[in-house]
Design an enzyme around this catalytic site. Sequence first.
Site, mmCIF file in Angstrom:
data_model
loop_
_atom_site.group_PDB
_atom_site.id
_atom_site.type_symbol
_atom_site.label_atom_id
_atom_site.label_comp_id
_atom_site.label_asym_id
_atom_site.label_seq_id
_atom_site.Cartn_x
_atom_site.Cartn_y
_atom_site.Cartn_z
ATOM 1 N N ARG A 63 51.490 5.861 7.556
ATOM 2 C CA ARG A 63 52.604 6.428 8.307
ATOM 3 C C ARG A 63 52.734 5.884 9.726
ATOM 4 O O ARG A 63 53.779 5.395 10.117
ATOM 5 C CB ARG A 63 52.466 7.963 8.413
ATOM 6 C CG ARG A 63 52.980 8.718 7.234
ATOM 7 C CD ARG A 63 52.138 9.957 6.998
ATOM 8 N NE ARG A 63 50.857 9.521 6.461
ATOM 9 C CZ ARG A 63 50.626 9.355 5.170
ATOM 10 N NH1 ARG A 63 51.534 9.659 4.306
ATOM 11 N NH2 ARG A 63 49.463 8.896 4.731
ATOM 12 N N THR A 64 51.664 5.996 10.493
ATOM 13 C CA THR A 64 51.763 5.632 11.916
ATOM 14 C C THR A 64 52.087 4.147 12.047
ATOM 15 O O THR A 64 52.951 3.754 12.842
ATOM 16 C CB THR A 64 50.450 5.985 12.648
ATOM 17 O OG1 THR A 64 50.097 7.331 12.321
ATOM 18 C CG2 THR A 64 50.603 5.859 14.148
ATOM 19 N N LYS A 93 33.587 -11.382 14.698
ATOM 20 C CA LYS A 93 32.660 -12.347 15.311
ATOM 21 C C LYS A 93 31.947 -11.757 16.522
ATOM 22 O O LYS A 93 31.135 -12.418 17.152
ATOM 23 C CB LYS A 93 33.432 -13.599 15.762
ATOM 24 C CG LYS A 93 34.180 -14.307 14.643
ATOM 25 C CD LYS A 93 34.938 -15.505 15.224
ATOM 26 C CE LYS A 93 35.804 -16.167 14.161
ATOM 27 N NZ LYS A 93 36.669 -17.206 14.742
ATOM 28 N N ARG A 116 45.420 1.523 17.407
ATOM 29 C CA ARG A 116 44.622 2.525 16.683
ATOM 30 C C ARG A 116 43.219 1.972 16.540
ATOM 31 O O ARG A 116 43.041 0.826 16.111
ATOM 32 C CB ARG A 116 45.210 2.826 15.302
ATOM 33 C CG ARG A 116 44.242 3.650 14.457
ATOM 34 C CD ARG A 116 44.828 4.151 13.170
ATOM 35 N NE ARG A 116 45.797 5.224 13.403
ATOM 36 C CZ ARG A 116 46.206 6.070 12.457
ATOM 37 N NH1 ARG A 116 45.737 5.980 11.234
ATOM 38 N NH2 ARG A 116 47.105 6.996 12.731
ATOM 39 N N HIS A 144 45.554 11.807 19.065
ATOM 40 C CA HIS A 144 46.635 11.151 18.319
ATOM 41 C C HIS A 144 47.942 11.638 18.927
ATOM 42 O O HIS A 144 48.676 12.431 18.335
ATOM 43 C CB HIS A 144 46.528 11.507 16.840
ATOM 44 C CG HIS A 144 47.308 10.600 15.932
ATOM 45 N ND1 HIS A 144 48.305 9.758 16.390
ATOM 46 C CD2 HIS A 144 47.225 10.397 14.592
ATOM 47 C CE1 HIS A 144 48.805 9.095 15.353
ATOM 48 N NE2 HIS A 144 48.156 9.456 14.261
HETATM 49 C C1 NCD Z 1 46.151 11.281 10.680
HETATM 50 C C2 NCD Z 1 45.203 10.416 11.487
HETATM 51 O O1 NCD Z 1 45.158 9.210 11.317
HETATM 52 O O2 NCD Z 1 44.539 11.009 12.312
HETATM 53 N N1 NCD Z 1 47.116 10.581 9.960
HETATM 54 C C3 NCD Z 1 48.279 10.184 10.558
HETATM 55 O O3 NCD Z 1 48.294 9.400 11.470
HETATM 56 N N2 NCD Z 1 49.419 10.734 10.096
HETATM 57 C C4 NCD Z 1 45.480 12.334 9.878
HETATM 58 C C5 NCD Z 1 44.341 11.954 8.962
HETATM 59 O O4 NCD Z 1 44.019 10.796 8.777
HETATM 60 O O5 NCD Z 1 43.775 12.882 8.390
#
Ligand code: NCD
Length: 327
Positions: A63-64, A93, A116, A144
């Site tokens: 999703r993100t 590396k 991320r 997040h």
């Molecule tokens: C979440 C995350 O990555 O923290 N997912 C997301 O970005 N929608 C939730 C999860 O992974 O449980």
Amino acid sequence: MPKYQSSFFHQDFISVDQISHKQQIMELFTHADRMKKYVEHHKIHESLKGKSIAILFYQPSTRTFSSFVAAATRLGAYVTAIHGMSEVSSAVKGESLEDTIQTICRTTAADAIVLRHPGDDSNQIAAETAPIPIINGGSGKAEHPTQSLLDLYTIYQSYKKFDGLHVAMVGDILYGRTPKSLAKLLAVMSSNIKITFVSPSRLKAPQSFLQTLKGRVQVGETENFKEVLPQVDVLYMTRIQKEWFEQAGKMTEYEKVKNRLILIPELVSLMKKKAIIMHPLPRVNEIDHKVDTDPRVRYFDQMRAGLYIRMALLEKILLRGRLQKNK
Ligand code: NCD
């Protein structure tokens, strides 16, 4: 009341702690509403034409990642998106995150980087290194922030207010980053909010995190899922974060907690008629698929809200800024 600052402009967005006034969020929502109209009417709105955005993901994501890529692409930016950084980049590396960030700034001439990473302080490290804004796409177990903005936007779509709401956050509060960011942002929106964390004792919210909510909102903790259901306006389900158990070599503990909190139609029937059911997704087994058709379900809407919110945020950071990042 804290002084209001439109602090998105040309700034990093690495923590919800940067947001101190609800006005900042309401403005972003108004902007997201505009983005929604563009998308729904297939309108070309290439406001970021000529800008460059790099999207670097060191952890799994559907999703993100896809919504940041879609948001930046729809706005007309040059997009460099690399998924699987932990496997394919020079991190393999032994290159440091700082050097990788320096590299990406130069190779892509990026105006912003979305990151991320499994490190709790990864985005802080990147922000200290980069001369351009860093946008947190999820950092370790800590934060997040864009997920919590879209969560908040989804709640607002249903209730048009935050005052007086009772929100239950269910599942893995220890390792999950989304309930932590969302709880902190809810506290910005109103002090008249009740948050109840529902989790097995092994997965309770860390004390250090609970301290950040102290005196700002009403907080409760329980293991009794069934008892809380009839009281809540927002039920925010989360996944038990298997990867952190794996990393700590504690899979036997994971096996013990993984099936403890599962939402099934019989439990949904205990909820208020107007309550809403949310989940940042991905789900594993914590929401039975039979629940999906219930009119209270919002977890599919949340994903589309993510596109609008991320488009709005990218514009706010890249276009309207007058404040320059202090470097
Ligand atoms: C979440 C995350 O990555 O923290 N997912 C997301 O970005 N929608 C939730 C999860 O992974 O449980």
